[in-house]
Design a protein around this motif. Structure first.
Motif, PDB file in Angstrom:
ATOM      1  N   VAL A 159       0.863  -1.173   0.000  1.00  0.00           N
ATOM      2  CA  VAL A 159       0.000   0.000   0.000  1.00  0.00           C
ATOM      3  C   VAL A 159       0.907   1.233   0.000  1.00  0.00           C
ATOM      4  O   VAL A 159       1.669   1.448   0.938  1.00  0.00           O
ATOM      5  CB  VAL A 159      -0.902   0.012   1.253  1.00  0.00           C
ATOM      6  N   GLY A 160       0.852   2.022  -1.059  1.00  0.00           N
ATOM      7  CA  GLY A 160       1.674   3.224  -1.112  1.00  0.00           C
ATOM      8  C   GLY A 160       3.087   2.943  -1.588  1.00  0.00           C
ATOM      9  O   GLY A 160       3.334   2.013  -2.358  1.00  0.00           O
ATOM     10  N   PHE A 161       4.036   3.755  -1.119  1.00  0.00           N
ATOM     11  CA  PHE A 161       5.422   3.711  -1.580  1.00  0.00           C
ATOM     12  C   PHE A 161       6.365   3.465  -0.406  1.00  0.00           C
ATOM     13  O   PHE A 161       6.094   3.868   0.722  1.00  0.00           O
ATOM     14  CB  PHE A 161       5.802   5.054  -2.229  1.00  0.00           C
ATOM     15  N   ASP A 162       7.484   2.833  -0.702  1.00  0.00           N
ATOM     16  CA  ASP A 162       8.594   2.842   0.251  1.00  0.00           C
ATOM     17  C   ASP A 162       9.295   4.193   0.120  1.00  0.00           C
ATOM     18  O   ASP A 162       9.315   4.807  -0.958  1.00  0.00           O
ATOM     19  CB  ASP A 162       9.598   1.728  -0.054  1.00  0.00           C
ATOM     20  N   ILE A 163       9.875   4.667   1.209  1.00  0.00           N
ATOM     21  CA  ILE A 163      10.546   5.968   1.214  1.00  0.00           C
ATOM     22  C   ILE A 163      12.016   5.760   1.560  1.00  0.00           C
ATOM     23  O   ILE A 163      12.346   5.080   2.542  1.00  0.00           O
ATOM     24  CB  ILE A 163       9.890   6.933   2.223  1.00  0.00           C
ATOM     25  N   TYR A 164      12.885   6.344   0.738  1.00  0.00           N
ATOM     26  CA  TYR A 164      14.329   6.197   0.912  1.00  0.00           C
ATOM     27  C   TYR A 164      14.993   7.540   1.182  1.00  0.00           C
ATOM     28  O   TYR A 164      14.528   8.588   0.718  1.00  0.00           O
ATOM     29  CB  TYR A 164      14.954   5.559  -0.335  1.00  0.00           C
ATOM     30  N   PHE A 165      16.089   7.476   1.912  1.00  0.00           N
ATOM     31  CA  PHE A 165      16.921   8.650   2.174  1.00  0.00           C
ATOM     32  C   PHE A 165      17.798   8.921   0.962  1.00  0.00           C
ATOM     33  O   PHE A 165      18.384   7.998   0.383  1.00  0.00           O
ATOM     34  CB  PHE A 165      17.796   8.366   3.399  1.00  0.00           C
ATOM     35  N   ASP A 166      17.905  10.174   0.585  1.00  0.00           N
ATOM     36  CA  ASP A 166      18.677  10.578  -0.585  1.00  0.00           C
ATOM     37  C   ASP A 166      20.077  11.014  -0.141  1.00  0.00           C
ATOM     38  O   ASP A 166      20.293  12.140   0.309  1.00  0.00           O
ATOM     39  CB  ASP A 166      17.965  11.719  -1.312  1.00  0.00           C
ATOM     40  N   ILE A 167      21.029  10.101  -0.242  1.00  0.00           N
ATOM     41  CA  ILE A 167      22.405  10.367   0.191  1.00  0.00           C
ATOM     42  C   ILE A 167      22.985  11.580  -0.528  1.00  0.00           C
ATOM     43  O   ILE A 167      23.586  12.475   0.086  1.00  0.00           O
ATOM     44  CB  ILE A 167      23.287   9.134  -0.057  1.00  0.00           C
ATOM     45  N   ASP A 168      22.832  11.627  -1.852  1.00  0.00           N
ATOM     46  CA  ASP A 168      23.461  12.698  -2.623  1.00  0.00           C
ATOM     47  C   ASP A 168      22.887  14.060  -2.262  1.00  0.00           C
ATOM     48  O   ASP A 168      23.633  15.044  -2.123  1.00  0.00           O
ATOM     49  CB  ASP A 168      23.286  12.425  -4.123  1.00  0.00           C
ATOM     50  N   ALA A 169      21.578  14.144  -2.062  1.00  0.00           N
ATOM     51  CA  ALA A 169      20.966  15.415  -1.671  1.00  0.00           C
ATOM     52  C   ALA A 169      21.452  15.846  -0.296  1.00  0.00           C
ATOM     53  O   ALA A 169      21.733  17.027  -0.058  1.00  0.00           O
ATOM     54  CB  ALA A 169      19.445  15.286  -1.673  1.00  0.00           C
ATOM     55  N   ALA A 170      21.566  14.886   0.616  1.00  0.00           N
ATOM     56  CA  ALA A 170      22.019  15.223   1.971  1.00  0.00           C
ATOM     57  C   ALA A 170      23.460  15.722   1.958  1.00  0.00           C
ATOM     58  O   ALA A 170      23.814  16.646   2.709  1.00  0.00           O
ATOM     59  CB  ALA A 170      21.884  14.008   2.875  1.00  0.00           C
ATOM     60  N   GLN A 171      24.298  15.129   1.117  1.00  0.00           N
ATOM     61  CA  GLN A 171      25.689  15.576   1.050  1.00  0.00           C
ATOM     62  C   GLN A 171      25.805  16.982   0.471  1.00  0.00           C
ATOM     63  O   GLN A 171      26.710  17.739   0.827  1.00  0.00           O
ATOM     64  CB  GLN A 171      26.524  14.602   0.218  1.00  0.00           C
ATOM     65  N   GLN A 172      24.889  17.335  -0.396  1.00  0.00           N
ATOM     66  CA  GLN A 172      24.928  18.657  -1.015  1.00  0.00           C
ATOM     67  C   GLN A 172      24.402  19.743  -0.089  1.00  0.00           C
ATOM     68  O   GLN A 172      24.868  20.885  -0.150  1.00  0.00           O
ATOM     69  CB  GLN A 172      24.099  18.650  -2.304  1.00  0.00           C
ATOM     70  N   SER A 173      23.449  19.395   0.797  1.00  0.00           N
ATOM     71  CA  SER A 173      22.728  20.440   1.529  1.00  0.00           C
ATOM     72  C   SER A 173      22.741  20.299   3.044  1.00  0.00           C
ATOM     73  O   SER A 173      21.996  20.997   3.726  1.00  0.00           O
ATOM     74  CB  SER A 173      21.269  20.488   1.049  1.00  0.00           C
TER      75      SER A 173
END
Length: 414
Positions: A159-173
């Motif tokens: 039901v719905g989506f799995d949600i993942y952490f965005d490593i590349d976005a976190a490293q940039q910001s």
């Protein structure tokens, strides 16, 4: 979550030395920052499906000794520990045994508490189960999405989506960079991710190492309705939320076994930093892994030595502690059945030694200072044990001081 009764810790004359500790993240011996004389410690707790073996005990004993060192140095301690009481290994064991997962978790949590109490471990002030903070964890996942540090991955049969952490976005910001806690090569990270609960081959992920934040509901699995959908938390975000809620950001030490360095502690730090713009901890300290019959103790191999079985067979809790304390907390080593016999003999020798009358006794004050110096050197318990072997073989001029010191600093009753 209910914890256990704390052990008696005698006060000692004078004051100890704040320990210098090996920080995994920097690869250096350091004195972690302790503002206002208050050390904040978070140690990752059990997944309650098969507790407590000697590998667990070795890890928790390391951080018990760390707290004893701080307290002897006049430093207040605040200790937090989680319980991962909903996770794949627990659900798999419950399914295999035909036991409800909550019943299995409650049974094993109770056994763990009993083992820790009988071994004389200092209990945490904050002892928190994941299922007690589902709403807070879901809110943290939503915040990561709103900050652009998380994304959805379509999931079949859910039901719905799995949600993942965005490593590349976190490293940039954010302040966090991959490798801040675990300075490993990328290939090693991929291998460890595969071995330790990650899914680098998962289609739809932006980076193979991106860790799961939220698992959408599957049939037959426990789930909760939350602002990020129906489902349950990923592993690392649980500790990020529980630790920072209990201790705040930039606490003194994040601790656990060496097998938690990556991916667990790396991404626990990543999530917390991305949410708060504050590093998770000043230092990351890790206990070595314990082997048995030629391999690391693991539930998959079945080569476990259970604390409860040793205790129920009549083992002295102080002897078990001595058998573990004979090894430096960062070492990897193998338990042999004869180790308990050796620890029993050492304990009997010490108990005889504090009663020994000597024409030339060792100075108890000097012995205490030697114990404190070893403890301050990255919790060097093997040196402490050797110091006591020599002193108690000779006899001491103040047996009560040594008895109190051994109980206070090592948790061993003479």
């Amino acid at each position: 979550m209910r914890t256990w009764t704390p052990p008696e810790i005698p006060a000692l004359p004078g004051e100890g030395i704040a320990p210098k500790l090996f920080n995994t993240a920097t690869g250096r011996m350091e004195h972690p920052a302790i503002p206002e004389g208050r050390a904040l410690l978070y140690v990752c707790g059990i997944t309650p499906y098969d507790a407590t073996h000697l590998g667990h005990a070795f890890t928790y004993l390391a951080f018990d000794i760390m707290q004893r060192a701080w307290r002897d140095a006049g430093i207040e301690t605040v200790y937090a520990q989680n319980i991962t009481d909903v996770d794949d290994p627990l659900l798999e064991r419950a399914n295999d045994t035909g036991v409800d997962w909550r019943t299995l978790a409650d049974e094993q949590i109770g056994l763990f508490r009993s083992d820790m109490h009988r071994l004389g471990m200092i209990p945490p002030e904050h002892y928190v189960a994941v299922t007690e903070q589902i709403d807070e964890i879901a809110q943290a996942v939503r915040e990561l999405k709103e900050r652009g540090f998380a994304y959805e991955v379509p999931t079949e049969g859910a039901v719905g989506f799995d949600i993942y952490f965005d490593i590349d976005a976190a490293q940039q910001s954010s302040q966090w960079r991959l490798g801040d806690v675990a300075p490993y090569e990328h290939a090693v990270m991929l291998q460890l991710s595969t071995e330790r609960g990650g899914d680098p081959e998962r289609p739809g992920k932006r980076n193979p190492l991106d860790p799961l934040l939220w698992r959408s509901a599957r049939e037959g699995e426990p789930s909760w309705e939350t602002p990020v959908g129906e489902g349950r938390p990923g592993w690392h975000i649980e500790c990020s939320v529980i630790a920072t809620k209990a201790l705040g950001g930039a606490f003194t030490v994040q601790g656990g076994g060496e097998d938690l360095v990556f991916p667990h502690h790396e991404f626990t730090a990543a999530h917390a930093t991305a949410i708060s713009d504050t590093p998770l901890a000043h230092a990351y300290c890790h206990a070595g892994l314990v082997g048995y019959h030629g391999h690391k103790m693991s539930k998959s191999r079945g080569n476990l030595v259970f604390v409860s079985k040793l205790l129920n067979a009549g083992a002295d809790p102080s002897a078990i502690r001595l058998g573990l304390l004979a090894h430096h907390y960062r070492s990897e080593w193998e338990w042999h059945d004869a180790d308990l016999d050796f620890a029993d003999r050492r304990l009997a020798s010490w108990r005889e030694g504090v009663r020994r009358e000597s024409a030339d006794p060792a100075s108890a004050d000097a012995v205490l200072q030697q114990l404190r110096a070893a403890l301050a050197n990255d919790l060097d318990t093997p040196v402490m044990l050797a110091t006591l072997d020599a002193a108690l073989d000779q006899g001491v001029d103040d047996s009560q001081l040594i008895t109190d010191a051994v109980q206070s600093l090592l948790g061993v009753t003479l």
